[in-house]
Structure formats: structure tokens, C-alpha cells
Design a protein around this motif. Structure first.
Motif, PDB file in Angstrom:
ATOM      1  N   ARG A 208       0.839  -1.203   0.000  1.00 14.69           N
ATOM      2  CA  ARG A 208       0.000   0.000   0.000  1.00 14.69           C
ATOM      3  C   ARG A 208       0.872   1.250   0.000  1.00 14.69           C
ATOM      4  O   ARG A 208       0.580   2.206  -0.712  1.00 14.69           O
ATOM      5  CB  ARG A 208      -0.949   0.009   1.202  1.00 14.69           C
ATOM      6  N   GLN A 209       1.929   1.236   0.800  1.00 13.60           N
ATOM      7  CA  GLN A 209       2.821   2.397   0.856  1.00 13.60           C
ATOM      8  C   GLN A 209       3.527   2.603  -0.480  1.00 13.60           C
ATOM      9  O   GLN A 209       3.676   3.735  -0.946  1.00 13.60           O
ATOM     10  CB  GLN A 209       3.837   2.261   1.991  1.00 13.60           C
ATOM     11  N   ALA A 210       3.951   1.505  -1.101  1.00 17.02           N
ATOM     12  CA  ALA A 210       4.622   1.611  -2.405  1.00 17.02           C
ATOM     13  C   ALA A 210       3.660   2.202  -3.446  1.00 17.02           C
ATOM     14  O   ALA A 210       4.061   3.060  -4.244  1.00 17.02           O
ATOM     15  CB  ALA A 210       5.128   0.239  -2.853  1.00 17.02           C
ATOM     16  N   ILE A 211       2.418   1.749  -3.427  1.00 16.41           N
ATOM     17  CA  ILE A 211       1.432   2.274  -4.378  1.00 16.41           C
ATOM     18  C   ILE A 211       1.144   3.739  -4.081  1.00 16.41           C
ATOM     19  O   ILE A 211       1.044   4.560  -5.003  1.00 16.41           O
ATOM     20  CB  ILE A 211       0.138   1.430  -4.368  1.00 16.41           C
ATOM     21  N   GLN A 212       1.022   4.102  -2.797  1.00 17.03           N
ATOM     22  CA  GLN A 212       0.769   5.496  -2.440  1.00 17.03           C
ATOM     23  C   GLN A 212       1.912   6.389  -2.918  1.00 17.03           C
ATOM     24  O   GLN A 212       1.689   7.488  -3.422  1.00 17.03           O
ATOM     25  CB  GLN A 212       0.578   5.659  -0.929  1.00 17.03           C
ATOM     26  N   THR A 213       3.137   5.913  -2.795  1.00 17.71           N
ATOM     27  CA  THR A 213       4.295   6.680  -3.265  1.00 17.71           C
ATOM     28  C   THR A 213       4.224   6.856  -4.783  1.00 17.71           C
ATOM     29  O   THR A 213       4.503   7.948  -5.305  1.00 17.71           O
ATOM     30  CB  THR A 213       5.610   5.985  -2.855  1.00 17.71           C
ATOM     31  N   LEU A 214       3.812   5.807  -5.493  1.00 22.70           N
ATOM     32  CA  LEU A 214       3.659   5.911  -6.950  1.00 22.70           C
ATOM     33  C   LEU A 214       2.544   6.903  -7.290  1.00 22.70           C
ATOM     34  O   LEU A 214       2.710   7.738  -8.193  1.00 22.70           O
ATOM     35  CB  LEU A 214       3.359   4.541  -7.559  1.00 22.70           C
ATOM     36  N   ILE A 215       1.434   6.845  -6.581  1.00 28.48           N
ATOM     37  CA  ILE A 215       0.322   7.782  -6.807  1.00 28.48           C
ATOM     38  C   ILE A 215       0.817   9.217  -6.637  1.00 28.48           C
ATOM     39  O   ILE A 215       0.527  10.087  -7.458  1.00 28.48           O
ATOM     40  CB  ILE A 215      -0.850   7.487  -5.836  1.00 28.48           C
ATOM     41  N   ASP A 216       1.585   9.441  -5.563  1.00 29.84           N
ATOM     42  CA  ASP A 216       2.116  10.785  -5.317  1.00 29.84           C
ATOM     43  C   ASP A 216       3.097  11.203  -6.403  1.00 29.84           C
ATOM     44  O   ASP A 216       3.073  12.344  -6.873  1.00 29.84           O
ATOM     45  CB  ASP A 216       2.780  10.850  -3.942  1.00 29.84           C
TER      46      ASP A 216
ATOM     47  N   GLY B 170      -2.335  -3.119  -7.267  1.00 30.34           N
ATOM     48  CA  GLY B 170      -2.101  -4.197  -6.308  1.00 30.34           C
ATOM     49  C   GLY B 170      -2.310  -5.567  -6.921  1.00 30.34           C
ATOM     50  O   GLY B 170      -1.632  -6.530  -6.572  1.00 30.34           O
ATOM     51  N   LYS B 171      -3.242  -5.658  -7.841  1.00 30.29           N
ATOM     52  CA  LYS B 171      -3.544  -6.926  -8.510  1.00 30.29           C
ATOM     53  C   LYS B 171      -2.469  -7.315  -9.525  1.00 30.29           C
ATOM     54  O   LYS B 171      -2.103  -8.477  -9.640  1.00 30.29           O
ATOM     55  CB  LYS B 171      -4.902  -6.800  -9.212  1.00 30.29           C
ATOM     56  N   HIS B 172      -1.969  -6.330 -10.261  1.00 29.77           N
ATOM     57  CA  HIS B 172      -1.100  -6.640 -11.403  1.00 29.77           C
ATOM     58  C   HIS B 172       0.399  -6.509 -11.143  1.00 29.77           C
ATOM     59  O   HIS B 172       1.191  -7.003 -11.956  1.00 29.77           O
ATOM     60  CB  HIS B 172      -1.487  -5.746 -12.597  1.00 29.77           C
ATOM     61  N   PHE B 173       0.786  -5.828 -10.072  1.00 27.88           N
ATOM     62  CA  PHE B 173       2.211  -5.583  -9.855  1.00 27.88           C
ATOM     63  C   PHE B 173       2.634  -5.984  -8.455  1.00 27.88           C
ATOM     64  O   PHE B 173       1.896  -5.814  -7.498  1.00 27.88           O
ATOM     65  CB  PHE B 173       2.547  -4.091 -10.063  1.00 27.88           C
TER      66      PHE B 173
ATOM     67  N   ILE C  74       6.389  -2.005  -8.379  1.00 30.77           N
ATOM     68  CA  ILE C  74       5.820  -0.684  -8.116  1.00 30.77           C
ATOM     69  C   ILE C  74       6.941   0.280  -7.738  1.00 30.77           C
ATOM     70  O   ILE C  74       6.968   1.426  -8.210  1.00 30.77           O
ATOM     71  CB  ILE C  74       4.741  -0.769  -7.023  1.00 30.77           C
ATOM     72  N   ARG C  75       7.870  -0.178  -6.925  1.00 30.42           N
ATOM     73  CA  ARG C  75       9.013   0.665  -6.551  1.00 30.42           C
ATOM     74  C   ARG C  75       9.871   0.983  -7.774  1.00 30.42           C
ATOM     75  O   ARG C  75      10.383   2.105  -7.897  1.00 30.42           O
ATOM     76  CB  ARG C  75       9.834  -0.020  -5.471  1.00 30.42           C
ATOM     77  N   ASP C  76      10.030   0.005  -8.673  1.00 27.70           N
ATOM     78  CA  ASP C  76      10.800   0.248  -9.904  1.00 27.70           C
ATOM     79  C   ASP C  76      10.120   1.325 -10.755  1.00 27.70           C
ATOM     80  O   ASP C  76      10.789   2.203 -11.315  1.00 27.70           O
ATOM     81  CB  ASP C  76      10.933  -1.039 -10.732  1.00 27.70           C
ATOM     82  N   MET C  77       8.781   1.264 -10.873  1.00 25.73           N
ATOM     83  CA  MET C  77       8.054   2.282 -11.640  1.00 25.73           C
ATOM     84  C   MET C  77       8.229   3.656 -10.999  1.00 25.73           C
ATOM     85  O   MET C  77       8.461   4.650 -11.699  1.00 25.73           O
ATOM     86  CB  MET C  77       6.558   1.942 -11.712  1.00 25.73           C
ATOM     87  N   THR C  78       8.142   3.693  -9.684  1.00 23.83           N
ATOM     88  CA  THR C  78       8.309   4.965  -8.978  1.00 23.83           C
ATOM     89  C   THR C  78       9.692   5.531  -9.235  1.00 23.83           C
ATOM     90  O   THR C  78       9.842   6.727  -9.524  1.00 23.83           O
ATOM     91  CB  THR C  78       8.072   4.775  -7.461  1.00 23.83           C
ATOM     92  N   ALA C  79      10.713   4.674  -9.147  1.00 23.79           N
ATOM     93  CA  ALA C  79      12.086   5.125  -9.397  1.00 23.79           C
ATOM     94  C   ALA C  79      12.212   5.668 -10.827  1.00 23.79           C
ATOM     95  O   ALA C  79      12.841   6.710 -11.053  1.00 23.79           O
ATOM     96  CB  ALA C  79      13.072   3.985  -9.161  1.00 23.79           C
ATOM     97  N   PHE C  80      11.619   4.967 -11.785  1.00 17.52           N
ATOM     98  CA  PHE C  80      11.686   5.435 -13.168  1.00 17.52           C
ATOM     99  C   PHE C  80      11.029   6.808 -13.304  1.00 17.52           C
ATOM    100  O   PHE C  80      11.594   7.729 -13.892  1.00 17.52           O
ATOM    101  CB  PHE C  80      11.013   4.442 -14.122  1.00 17.52           C
ATOM    102  N   TYR C  81       9.815   6.963 -12.776  1.00 17.40           N
ATOM    103  CA  TYR C  81       9.099   8.223 -12.944  1.00 17.40           C
ATOM    104  C   TYR C  81       9.724   9.367 -12.155  1.00 17.40           C
ATOM    105  O   TYR C  81       9.445  10.529 -12.437  1.00 17.40           O
ATOM    106  CB  TYR C  81       7.616   8.058 -12.604  1.00 17.40           C
ATOM    107  N   ARG C  82      10.599   9.056 -11.223  1.00 19.03           N
ATOM    108  CA  ARG C  82      11.332  10.103 -10.512  1.00 19.03           C
ATOM    109  C   ARG C  82      12.632  10.458 -11.240  1.00 19.03           C
ATOM    110  O   ARG C  82      13.255  11.479 -10.922  1.00 19.03           O
ATOM    111  CB  ARG C  82      11.644   9.659  -9.082  1.00 19.03           C
ATOM    112  N   SER C  83      13.033   9.645 -12.203  1.00 19.62           N
ATOM    113  CA  SER C  83      14.262   9.906 -12.963  1.00 19.62           C
ATOM    114  C   SER C  83      13.994  11.021 -13.974  1.00 19.62           C
ATOM    115  O   SER C  83      12.839  11.337 -14.274  1.00 19.62           O
ATOM    116  CB  SER C  83      14.700   8.640 -13.707  1.00 19.62           C
ATOM    117  N   PRO C  84      15.059  11.623 -14.537  1.00 15.94           N
ATOM    118  CA  PRO C  84      14.859  12.661 -15.560  1.00 15.94           C
ATOM    119  C   PRO C  84      14.028  12.162 -16.753  1.00 15.94           C
ATOM    120  O   PRO C  84      13.142  12.872 -17.229  1.00 15.94           O
ATOM    121  CB  PRO C  84      16.274  13.034 -15.978  1.00 15.94           C
TER     122      PRO C  84
END
Length: 186
Positions: free
Chosen positions: A29-37, A119-122, A127-137
Motif C-alpha cells: 500500500r505504501q509503495a502504491i501510495q508513493t507511486l500515486i504521489d 495491487g492486482k497486477h504488480f 511498483i518501486r521500480d516504476m516509482t524510481a523510473f518516474y522520478r528519474s529525468p
């Protein structure tokens, strides 16, 4: 008619609210919330409302015309009168719908849908990898340009697909007409 639209919209929103997040652990849930943010998905609700508001009049027209045309109890004259009344009152109804939509806060619904789907698909690590990517340049650039890229891609695709679809539709109508001629119906 305005109450009918409000009730229909409320029903649709309640159905969406019924989407339950899968049983997610606190870490996921925290990982998804971080991605949402990171993706600023809080803006999705107001954007959805703007899109609905922009399409509201056309949707209401199509729905109302379908109801009018499907009502077997109406004579053709009554249908024509109902269509005229709809066209007179539709701008006011659309404005009323837009005001109602502007007052809705969809963020809790959007969040629960995102929690459920992601939550169902990842897995948490994905989810953390996606967050890291979207935080990259590069990820920030994707987020910034994706609406423009998507719009341009859709426009170019439609420009290329439209002639093909028109030709397919023309051939289908011709085949239908030929079939009706052969059956002696035209």
C-alpha cells in the motif's frame, strides 16, 4: 430530466466506489501510495470531471434521444416534440451537470481503483521500480510529454485509419445493398 441525470451519475459513482482494493499489505500500500504521489494522480479526478463535463451535453443528447426513440408509446409527432424540447433544455441541463461534476471529489475513488488495479497486477518491487523510473529525468520527461505524445499519436493514427474505415464501411454497405437486391428487397 436533471434529477434523472444526477441519479444516474450518482449510481455510476457508487458503482465505481464499490471497487474494493485487493487485500494489500502495508508495504505494498505504501509503495502504491508513493507511486500515486509521484505520478500526481490526485489530479486525475478533476481531469476526469473536466472530460466528462466537456462530453456531458453530447452524452446526455445521445442518451435522451435513445430513450425518446425507444419509447413505443410515443407517436412520431410526440417524438419530434420531445426532441425539440430536449434541444431547448439541453444547454441548461449540461450546465447543471457541469456544476454538479465540479463539486464531486473523486480522489478517494480514484485512489481505491488504483490501489486495486496496481495491487492486482504488480508486485511491490515492480511498483518501486516504476516509482524510481518516474522520478528519474527520463520518467519526468515521459510524464510531462505523455499527454502531447498521446494526442499526436491518436490524431495521426485516426488520420491514417479514417480512410480505411470509410472504405470498409462503403464496401459493407455495397455488399448489404447487393444482398438485398438479390433477395428482391431493393
Amino acid at each position: 430530466m436533471g434529477k434523472l441525470i444526477r441519479h444516474g451519475l450518482l449510481l455510476a459513482l457508487l458503482c465505481l466506489a464499490g471497487v474494493q482494493a485487493a487485500e494489500l499489505g502495508a508495504e505494498k500500500r505504501q509503495a502504491i501510495q508513493t507511486l500515486i504521489d509521484t505520478l500526481n494522480l490526485k489530479a486525475m479526478g478533476p481531469q476526469m470531471m473536466q472530460q466528462l463535463a466537456g462530453q456531458g451535453e453530447a452524452i446526455m443528447r445521445q442518451t435522451a434521444l435513445g430513450v425518446i426513440d425507444a419509447n413505443a408509446e410515443l407517436s412520431e409527432a410526440q417524438r419530434a416534440e420531445a426532441r425539440q424540447m430536449l434541444e431547448r433544455e439541453l444547454p441548461g441541463l449540461a450546465m447543471e451537470l457541469n456544476v454538479s461534476l465540479a463539486k464531486l471529489d473523486l480522489s478517494p475513488i480514484v485512489n481505491e481503483v488504483i490501489f486495486s488495479v496496481y495491487g492486482k497486477h504488480f508486485e511491490t518491487a515492480e511498483i518501486r521500480d516504476m516509482t524510481a523510473f518516474y522520478r528519474s529525468p527520463t520518467g519526468r520527461k515521459v510524464l510531462r510529454l505523455l499527454p502531447q505524445v498521446t494526442q499526436e499519436s491518436m490524431q495521426l493514427s485516426m488520420e491514417r485509419i479514417a480512410p480505411l474505415a470509410e472504405e470498409a464501411a462503403r464496401k459493407t454497405v455495397l455488399r448489404w445493398q447487393e444482398g438485398r437486391k438479390g433477395a428482391g428487397r431493393i
